[in-house]
Design a protein around this motif. Structure first.
Motif, short mmCIF file in Angstrom:
data_model
loop_
_atom_site.label_atom_id
_atom_site.label_comp_id
_atom_site.label_asym_id
_atom_site.label_seq_id
_atom_site.Cartn_x
_atom_site.Cartn_y
_atom_site.Cartn_z
N PRO A 55 33.47 28.70 28.30
CA PRO A 55 33.60 28.22 29.68
C PRO A 55 34.98 27.64 29.95
O PRO A 55 35.72 27.31 29.02
CB PRO A 55 32.52 27.14 29.77
CG PRO A 55 32.33 26.67 28.36
CD PRO A 55 32.60 27.86 27.48
N ASP A 56 35.30 27.57 31.23
CA ASP A 56 36.50 26.89 31.72
C ASP A 56 37.83 27.55 31.35
O ASP A 56 38.85 26.87 31.24
CB ASP A 56 36.50 25.41 31.30
CG ASP A 56 35.26 24.69 31.83
OD1 ASP A 56 34.90 24.94 33.00
OD2 ASP A 56 34.66 23.91 31.08
N VAL A 57 37.80 28.88 31.19
CA VAL A 57 39.05 29.62 31.01
C VAL A 57 39.50 30.08 32.40
O VAL A 57 38.76 30.78 33.09
CB VAL A 57 38.86 30.85 30.09
CG1 VAL A 57 40.14 31.68 30.02
CG2 VAL A 57 38.40 30.42 28.70
N THR A 58 40.69 29.67 32.83
CA THR A 58 41.21 30.08 34.13
C THR A 58 41.66 31.53 34.05
O THR A 58 42.42 31.91 33.15
CB THR A 58 42.38 29.17 34.55
OG1 THR A 58 41.89 27.83 34.61
CG2 THR A 58 42.93 29.59 35.89
N LEU A 59 41.17 32.35 35.00
CA LEU A 59 41.45 33.79 34.98
C LEU A 59 42.52 34.21 35.97
O LEU A 59 43.46 34.92 35.61
CB LEU A 59 40.16 34.56 35.24
CG LEU A 59 39.02 34.29 34.25
CD1 LEU A 59 37.73 34.95 34.71
CD2 LEU A 59 39.41 34.74 32.85
N CYS A 60 42.38 33.82 37.24
CA CYS A 60 43.34 34.23 38.27
C CYS A 60 43.03 33.50 39.57
O CYS A 60 41.91 33.01 39.75
CB CYS A 60 43.31 35.74 38.49
SG CYS A 60 41.76 36.37 39.16
N PRO A 61 43.99 33.47 40.50
CA PRO A 61 43.67 32.93 41.82
C PRO A 61 42.76 33.90 42.58
O PRO A 61 42.92 35.12 42.48
CB PRO A 61 45.03 32.85 42.52
CG PRO A 61 46.06 33.10 41.48
CD PRO A 61 45.39 33.81 40.36
N VAL A 62 41.80 33.38 43.33
CA VAL A 62 40.94 34.23 44.16
C VAL A 62 41.81 35.06 45.10
O VAL A 62 41.54 36.24 45.32
CB VAL A 62 39.93 33.38 44.97
CG1 VAL A 62 39.18 34.25 45.96
CG2 VAL A 62 38.97 32.68 44.06
N SER A 63 42.87 34.47 45.61
CA SER A 63 43.73 35.17 46.57
C SER A 63 44.42 36.40 45.97
O SER A 63 44.90 37.26 46.71
CB SER A 63 44.78 34.21 47.13
OG SER A 63 45.61 33.73 46.09
N SER A 64 44.44 36.53 44.65
CA SER A 64 45.06 37.70 44.02
C SER A 64 44.11 38.90 43.95
O SER A 64 44.53 40.00 43.59
CB SER A 64 45.58 37.36 42.62
OG SER A 64 44.49 37.17 41.72
N LEU A 65 42.84 38.68 44.31
CA LEU A 65 41.86 39.76 44.32
C LEU A 65 41.72 40.32 45.72
O LEU A 65 41.59 39.57 46.68
CB LEU A 65 40.49 39.23 43.86
CG LEU A 65 40.41 38.64 42.46
CD1 LEU A 65 39.07 37.95 42.26
CD2 LEU A 65 40.62 39.71 41.42
N GLU A 66 41.75 41.65 45.83
CA GLU A 66 41.51 42.26 47.14
C GLU A 66 40.11 41.91 47.61
O GLU A 66 39.22 41.64 46.80
CB GLU A 66 41.62 43.79 47.04
CG GLU A 66 43.03 44.30 46.89
CD GLU A 66 43.06 45.81 46.94
OE1 GLU A 66 42.37 46.40 47.80
OE2 GLU A 66 43.75 46.40 46.11
N ASP A 67 39.91 41.93 48.92
CA ASP A 67 38.60 41.62 49.50
C ASP A 67 38.16 42.73 50.42
O ASP A 67 38.71 42.86 51.51
CB ASP A 67 38.67 40.29 50.26
CG ASP A 67 37.33 39.91 50.87
OD1 ASP A 67 36.30 40.44 50.44
OD2 ASP A 67 37.33 39.06 51.79
N PRO A 68 37.18 43.56 50.04
CA PRO A 68 36.54 43.61 48.74
C PRO A 68 37.45 44.31 47.73
O PRO A 68 38.28 45.14 48.10
CB PRO A 68 35.27 44.42 48.99
CG PRO A 68 35.62 45.31 50.15
CD PRO A 68 36.62 44.54 50.98
#
Length: 122
Positions: free
Chosen positions: A14-27
């Motif tokens: 747990p608690d491993v930072t992966l990426c900013p949400v804003s870096s993922l396309e939506d959807p």
């Protein structure tokens, strides 16, 4: 050591930072590979609005990674996760297969959460 002989694991701490949400396309979807000690975890993230879901990158039909091309997990209309090897289609919201050779099976959920705009393992 070749890519095929590397030790694979199916969970992450747990608690491993992966990426900013804003870096993922939506959807959209993105491949994530983590090295944890001498082993590797392969997963992917799917974003739908403010919701981000994680899955282990392994088709329940043949055990292969779903995408042949980096980050290409979604159907052209972005409504389903698709296995590029055998055409199995999965619902993004729960990973359940709704068409193809593993109909009724499910992807393995990779627990993730969003905290302060960052995607983090749960």
């Amino acid at each position: 050591m070749s890519l095929l002989s590397r030790k694979r694991i199916w969970q992450t701490p747990p608690d491993v930072t992966l990426c900013p949400v804003s870096s993922l396309e939506d959807p959209g979807a993105r491949n994530i590979v983590l090295q944890i000690e001498d082993a590797y975890f392969h997963g992917f993230l799917v974003r739908q609005g403010e919701r981000v879901l994680g899955y282990v990158d392994r088709c329940p039909h043949a055990g292969l990674p779903l995408a042949r091309q980096l980050d290409q997990y979604l159907s052209p209309d972005k409504r389903h996760i698709v296995c590029s090897w055998h055409g199995a289609m999965f619902q993004p919201q729960d990973g359940r297969c709704v068409g193809g050779p593993c109909n009724g099976a499910s992807l393995t959920v990779w627990p993730v959460k969003v905290e302060d705009g960052m995607v983090v393992t749960a």
